[in-house]
Write a protein that holds these residues in place. Structure first.
Motif, PDB file in Angstrom:
ATOM      1  N   VAL A 172      51.592 -65.905 -38.352  1.00 17.29           N
ATOM      2  CA  VAL A 172      52.056 -67.097 -39.043  1.00 17.29           C
ATOM      3  C   VAL A 172      53.242 -66.701 -39.906  1.00 17.29           C
ATOM      4  O   VAL A 172      53.200 -65.718 -40.625  1.00 17.29           O
ATOM      5  N   GLY A 173      54.313 -67.448 -39.824  1.00 17.59           N
ATOM      6  CA  GLY A 173      55.491 -67.159 -40.633  1.00 17.59           C
ATOM      7  C   GLY A 173      56.469 -68.313 -40.546  1.00 17.59           C
ATOM      8  O   GLY A 173      56.267 -69.271 -39.805  1.00 17.59           O
ATOM      9  N   THR A 174      57.529 -68.218 -41.294  1.00 13.88           N
ATOM     10  CA  THR A 174      58.554 -69.251 -41.258  1.00 13.88           C
ATOM     11  C   THR A 174      59.882 -68.600 -40.950  1.00 13.88           C
ATOM     12  O   THR A 174      60.119 -67.441 -41.259  1.00 13.88           O
ATOM     13  N   ALA A 175      60.774 -69.355 -40.348  1.00 14.85           N
ATOM     14  CA  ALA A 175      62.083 -68.826 -39.979  1.00 14.85           C
ATOM     15  C   ALA A 175      62.897 -68.435 -41.207  1.00 14.85           C
ATOM     16  O   ALA A 175      63.793 -67.627 -41.122  1.00 14.85           O
ATOM     17  N   SER A 176      62.585 -68.999 -42.374  1.00 11.62           N
ATOM     18  CA  SER A 176      63.355 -68.700 -43.583  1.00 11.62           C
ATOM     19  C   SER A 176      62.907 -67.403 -44.247  1.00 11.62           C
ATOM     20  O   SER A 176      63.585 -66.884 -45.102  1.00 11.62           O
ATOM     21  N   SER A 177      61.772 -66.881 -43.856  1.00 12.01           N
ATOM     22  CA  SER A 177      61.265 -65.652 -44.455  1.00 12.01           C
ATOM     23  C   SER A 177      61.589 -64.469 -43.563  1.00 12.01           C
ATOM     24  O   SER A 177      61.176 -64.422 -42.414  1.00 12.01           O
ATOM     25  N   PRO A 214      56.510 -62.185 -39.719  1.00  7.33           N
ATOM     26  CA  PRO A 214      56.777 -62.236 -38.288  1.00  7.33           C
ATOM     27  C   PRO A 214      56.666 -63.663 -37.759  1.00  7.33           C
ATOM     28  O   PRO A 214      55.770 -64.388 -38.144  1.00  7.33           O
ATOM     29  N   THR A 215      57.594 -64.063 -36.920  1.00 13.21           N
ATOM     30  CA  THR A 215      57.522 -65.393 -36.333  1.00 13.21           C
ATOM     31  C   THR A 215      57.668 -65.369 -34.817  1.00 13.21           C
ATOM     32  O   THR A 215      57.387 -66.349 -34.167  1.00 13.21           O
ATOM     33  N   GLY A 216      58.142 -64.292 -34.270  1.00 14.46           N
ATOM     34  CA  GLY A 216      58.290 -64.174 -32.831  1.00 14.46           C
ATOM     35  C   GLY A 216      57.354 -63.109 -32.298  1.00 14.46           C
ATOM     36  O   GLY A 216      56.552 -62.541 -33.038  1.00 14.46           O
ATOM     37  N   SER A 217      57.447 -62.860 -31.004  1.00 14.74           N
ATOM     38  CA  SER A 217      56.614 -61.830 -30.390  1.00 14.74           C
ATOM     39  C   SER A 217      57.404 -61.093 -29.327  1.00 14.74           C
ATOM     40  O   SER A 217      58.333 -61.636 -28.733  1.00 14.74           O
ATOM     41  N   ILE A 218      57.018 -59.858 -29.097  1.00 17.17           N
ATOM     42  CA  ILE A 218      57.562 -59.027 -28.025  1.00 17.17           C
ATOM     43  C   ILE A 218      56.423 -58.713 -27.072  1.00 17.17           C
ATOM     44  O   ILE A 218      55.300 -58.457 -27.496  1.00 17.17           O
ATOM     45  N   LEU A 219      56.717 -58.725 -25.792  1.00 22.55           N
ATOM     46  CA  LEU A 219      55.717 -58.495 -24.748  1.00 22.55           C
ATOM     47  C   LEU A 219      56.178 -57.384 -23.824  1.00 22.55           C
ATOM     48  O   LEU A 219      57.323 -57.374 -23.381  1.00 22.55           O
ATOM     49  N   LEU A 220      55.278 -56.446 -23.549  1.00 21.49           N
ATOM     50  CA  LEU A 220      55.514 -55.417 -22.543  1.00 21.49           C
ATOM     51  C   LEU A 220      54.341 -55.448 -21.575  1.00 21.49           C
ATOM     52  O   LEU A 220      53.186 -55.546 -22.003  1.00 21.49           O
ATOM     53  N   PHE A 221      54.630 -55.385 -20.290  1.00 20.95           N
ATOM     54  CA  PHE A 221      53.546 -55.282 -19.307  1.00 20.95           C
ATOM     55  C   PHE A 221      54.105 -54.846 -17.960  1.00 20.95           C
ATOM     56  O   PHE A 221      55.286 -54.964 -17.689  1.00 20.95           O
ATOM     57  N   THR A 265      59.823 -56.433 -20.163  1.00 25.21           N
ATOM     58  CA  THR A 265      59.912 -56.335 -21.613  1.00 25.21           C
ATOM     59  C   THR A 265      60.575 -57.633 -22.050  1.00 25.21           C
ATOM     60  O   THR A 265      61.752 -57.866 -21.768  1.00 25.21           O
ATOM     61  N   LEU A 266      59.815 -58.491 -22.705  1.00 18.44           N
ATOM     62  CA  LEU A 266      60.262 -59.845 -23.006  1.00 18.44           C
ATOM     63  C   LEU A 266      60.058 -60.188 -24.470  1.00 18.44           C
ATOM     64  O   LEU A 266      59.255 -59.558 -25.156  1.00 18.44           O
ATOM     65  N   SER A 267      60.744 -61.219 -24.926  1.00 16.42           N
ATOM     66  CA  SER A 267      60.542 -61.709 -26.288  1.00 16.42           C
ATOM     67  C   SER A 267      60.701 -63.219 -26.302  1.00 16.42           C
ATOM     68  O   SER A 267      61.244 -63.821 -25.369  1.00 16.42           O
ATOM     69  N   CYS A 268      60.218 -63.804 -27.382  1.00 19.98           N
ATOM     70  CA  CYS A 268      60.317 -65.248 -27.553  1.00 19.98           C
ATOM     71  C   CYS A 268      60.200 -65.555 -29.039  1.00 19.98           C
ATOM     72  O   CYS A 268      59.335 -65.006 -29.724  1.00 19.98           O
ATOM     73  N   ARG A 269      61.080 -66.409 -29.532  1.00 21.07           N
ATOM     74  CA  ARG A 269      60.999 -66.790 -30.947  1.00 21.07           C
ATOM     75  C   ARG A 269      59.758 -67.635 -31.224  1.00 21.07           C
ATOM     76  O   ARG A 269      59.288 -67.677 -32.345  1.00 21.07           O
ATOM     77  N   ASN A 270      59.254 -68.283 -30.197  1.00 18.29           N
ATOM     78  CA  ASN A 270      58.019 -69.056 -30.326  1.00 18.29           C
ATOM     79  C   ASN A 270      56.875 -68.196 -29.791  1.00 18.29           C
ATOM     80  O   ASN A 270      56.711 -68.074 -28.579  1.00 18.29           O
ATOM     81  N   PRO A 271      56.089 -67.585 -30.680  1.00 21.71           N
ATOM     82  CA  PRO A 271      55.048 -66.674 -30.194  1.00 21.71           C
ATOM     83  C   PRO A 271      54.019 -67.347 -29.297  1.00 21.71           C
ATOM     84  O   PRO A 271      53.456 -66.713 -28.415  1.00 21.71           O
ATOM     85  N   ASN A 320      53.777 -58.887 -32.746  1.00 25.03           N
ATOM     86  CA  ASN A 320      54.509 -59.830 -33.571  1.00 25.03           C
ATOM     87  C   ASN A 320      55.715 -59.113 -34.154  1.00 25.03           C
ATOM     88  O   ASN A 320      55.678 -57.903 -34.393  1.00 25.03           O
ATOM     89  N   CYS A 321      56.799 -59.826 -34.345  1.00 33.14           N
ATOM     90  CA  CYS A 321      58.010 -59.193 -34.841  1.00 33.14           C
ATOM     91  C   CYS A 321      58.711 -60.102 -35.839  1.00 33.14           C
ATOM     92  O   CYS A 321      58.299 -61.241 -36.061  1.00 33.14           O
ATOM     93  N   LEU A 322      59.771 -59.587 -36.389  1.00 35.96           N
ATOM     94  CA  LEU A 322      60.547 -60.364 -37.339  1.00 35.96           C
ATOM     95  C   LEU A 322      61.340 -61.436 -36.625  1.00 35.96           C
ATOM     96  O   LEU A 322      61.416 -61.485 -35.416  1.00 35.96           O
ATOM     97  N   VAL A 323      61.991 -62.282 -37.392  1.00 31.99           N
ATOM     98  CA  VAL A 323      62.722 -63.417 -36.856  1.00 31.99           C
ATOM     99  C   VAL A 323      63.741 -62.986 -35.803  1.00 31.99           C
ATOM    100  O   VAL A 323      63.940 -63.648 -34.815  1.00 31.99           O
ATOM    101  N   ASN A 324      64.374 -61.849 -35.988  1.00 32.74           N
ATOM    102  CA  ASN A 324      65.439 -61.411 -35.090  1.00 32.74           C
ATOM    103  C   ASN A 324      64.941 -60.673 -33.863  1.00 32.74           C
ATOM    104  O   ASN A 324      65.698 -59.927 -33.278  1.00 32.74           O
ATOM    105  N   CYS A 325      63.704 -60.871 -33.444  1.00 31.94           N
ATOM    106  CA  CYS A 325      63.220 -60.129 -32.273  1.00 31.94           C
ATOM    107  C   CYS A 325      63.840 -60.648 -31.004  1.00 31.94           C
ATOM    108  O   CYS A 325      64.359 -61.688 -30.927  1.00 31.94           O
TER     109      CYS A 325
END
Length: 131
Positions: free
Chosen positions: A28-33, A37-44, A87-93, A126-131
């Motif tokens: 849980v997070g907000t884009a202003s903080s 963490p607000t996004g996620s990174i995926l490896l598989f 190896t993927l990412s998305c701002r919307n976890p 989970n990662c920071l906004v800039n993931c």
């Protein structure tokens, strides 16, 4: 075989496959903080046995691309008749988790089969906004 140090211990729980387990919840997070963490990174990766035929491979490739676009996924993936490695990412976890569920849980397409048959170990962080 690598030499083990005396103080090393095998943690049996960490040695078990995580394929097929529930995906971790998004942070849980907000884009202003910048600290939340607000996004996620995926490896598989997932091997496909038997290998997809050329026709199946082309169909699966289109399906994976469609799912990625549908859920606003970014990153790199390699797909071949023997499997998929990403190896993927998305701002919307939640979007990234929905992408994983679509691959894993049997979203049916024109072939009437799952994209990935075997239990896939998705590594989500989970990662920071800039993931």
């Amino acid at each position: 075989m690598p030499k083990r140090h005396r103080d090393e211990a095998v943690i049996a729980e960490n040695a078990k496959s995580v394929g097929g387990r529930a995906l971790p919840p998004p942070a849980v997070g907000t884009a202003s903080s910048s600290k939340e963490p607000t996004g996620s990174i995926l490896l598989f990766y997932q091997y496909q046995e038997p290998e997809w035929t050329e026709a199946q491979f082309k169909t699966k490739m289109k399906q994976v691309i469609h799912l990625g676009q549908q859920h606003n996924i970014q990153g790199r993936g390699r797909m071949a008749p023997e499997g998929l490695n990403c190896t993927l990412s998305c701002r919307n976890p939640q979007g990234l988790r929905n992408f994983c569920r679509a691959l894993r849980d049997g979203i049916r397409f024109s072939l009437g089969k799952q994209i990935l048959k075997s239990p896939t170990a998705f590594r989500l962080r989970n990662c920071l906004v800039n993931c």
